[in-house]
Design a protein around this motif. Structure first.
Motif: not given
Length: 429
Positions: A122-141
């Motif tokens: 995210x910080x280095x703007x590597x995510x393709x234009x028109x997209x975003x990153x999401x994630x689940x399971x930050x701390x467990x599972x």
């Protein structure tokens, strides 16, 4: 002030506070001890309002995090997987996997490395234009990382620390939803109640929420909608009981009956639901404050509920999509297995026919040889001729057979191959 070395968890929380990707507040009760530890070292500051706290980075905290991340940068992959090459590899793997990576029960170190890779992407703007990153399971599972089209969903932010309520407002200037609202209150309280609703309507619309009146038959006064979530609000006047002198027929008679009188105190309430059990639902006039003072707290609660429901919807959609993908895989495997059985059946039929034809021809040769020596060749020849004709008819080799045509497949044909999946929809049964 001397500082002890931060743990991995403390560093992760400090990064989250400094980068501001997701606010750290009292809603994250599991982080309270960590935030207090960071505060005691002067790395974060905690502000309080209406019984809630939120964490913000201090200048010392930002400097400490910058030095820590800089010291980690030259290390090997095992200790610094948040470098740009690994973040770029993460994006590549997501694209090759169709947008979803599922990491089953990663270790704490692995989980931290994946989170740092996400931050770097995210910080280095590597995510393709028109997209975003999401994630689940930050701390467990399990950790599930997705690359999704569209802009990242913005967490609903409540209005500022005040919702101004006009002291005087002509009826014709009321917000239409406030003017049409059903408010169980005495005539003396009606003007104030509608001014409060008027202020709520304008504050909600300023924050891109939608305001409307409830459907006929609802006890709510107003409905605030954020995204796909709607929150009915009820505004009403309180009451208290007093003895009812009119119930006594005689002056000497003891008054036992009671009647209710309006308290001139207003109260706003959110619908109590199982999905938000344990959350605050009522705000009203008290000796120490007025309802107007509590309107920002009401908006914070609505924003919290909207974000919670959004996350639940996203989790449910991900679960349904994962189930659907497993079902599609099972359906494809079932079709492949059915087609394989169909071809094996055809092959076995051809082999059996070929073996029978070969055996018949060998039998005819033996029959003719035998009868040639016994002087009865004529009768044997007629029988052998018919037998060889039959062998030619059933022998598949001269017919140059190829791969058999696939059969017409119905859902029920697939059921024996689906291992418990429904052949009609993505579910078991």
């Amino acid at each position: 002030m001397a500082r002890t070395k931060l743990s991995e968890r403390q560093l992760d929380v400090l990064r989250r506070i400094c980068h501001g990707e997701k606010p750290v507040t009292s809603d994250d009760s599991g982080l309270t001890t960590t935030v207090y530890a960071l505060r005691d070292q002067g790395l974060v500051a905690m502000t309080r309002a209406d019984g809630r706290w939120s964490a913000a980075p201090t200048e010392a905290g930002c400097r400490h995090l910058a030095r820590t991340d800089a010291s980690l940068a030259p290390r090997s992959n095992a200790s610094a997987p948040s470098t740009a090459p690994e973040a770029a590899e993460l994006i590549t793997r997501l694209q090759q996997a169709g947008g979803t990576l599922h990491i089953t029960t990663p270790t704490p170190d692995e989980r931290a490395r994946w989170r740092r890779a996400l931050h770097t992407a995210r910080a280095d703007h590597l995510v393709p234009d028109g997209h975003h990153l999401r994630h689940t399971g930050r701390d467990k599972g399990d950790l599930v990382i997705t690359l999704r089209p569209g802009s990242p969903p913005r967490r609903s932010a409540p209005p500022g620390e005040s919702v101004p309520v006009p002291e005087n407002l002509p009826p014709e200037r009321l917000h239409p939803a406030a003017a049409a609202a059903h408010i169980p209150a005495c005539p003396d309280c009606q003007p104030r109640a509608r001014r409060i609703l008027h202020a709520l309507c304008h504050a909600a619309e300023a924050n891109t929420y939608t305001v409307s009146n409830p459907e006929t038959g609802s006890a709510a006064s107003l409905v605030i909608t954020i995204g796909d979530s709607s929150f009915p609000l009820s505004l009403h006047e309180g009451s208290y009981e007093v003895p009812d002198p009119s119930s006594a027929k005689y002056a000497w008679q003891r008054v036992t009956a009671r009647t209710t009188r309006p308290s001139h105190e207003l109260e706003l309430s959110l619908e109590h639901t199982y999905a938000h059990r344990g959350r605050r639902t009522h705000w009203g006039d008290r000796k120490q404050w007025s309802l107007e003072d509590k309107l920002p707290a009401l908006f914070r609660e609505i924003a919290h509920r909207a974000h919670t429901e959004y996350e639940r919807q996203q989790a449910q959609q991900r679960k349904e999509e994962e189930t659907r993908q497993r079902w599609l895989t099972a359906m494809q495997q079932a079709r492949t297995a059915l087609l394989e059985d169909h071809r094996l059946k055809a092959l076995r039929t051809q082999v059996q026919a070929w073996q029978e034809a070969t055996a018949i021809r060998a039998y005819c040769d033996a029959l003719e040889d035998h009868h040639a020596t016994s002087g009865k060749a004529e009768a044997a020849t007629a029988w052998a001729t018919w037998a060889r004709d039959y062998a030619d008819r059933i022998d598949p080799v001269p017919q140059n057979p190829g791969t058999p045509e696939p059969p017409a497949i119905t859902p029920e044909d697939l059921r024996p191959y689906l291992r418990g999946w429904s052949p009609y929809e993505p579910k078991r049964g």
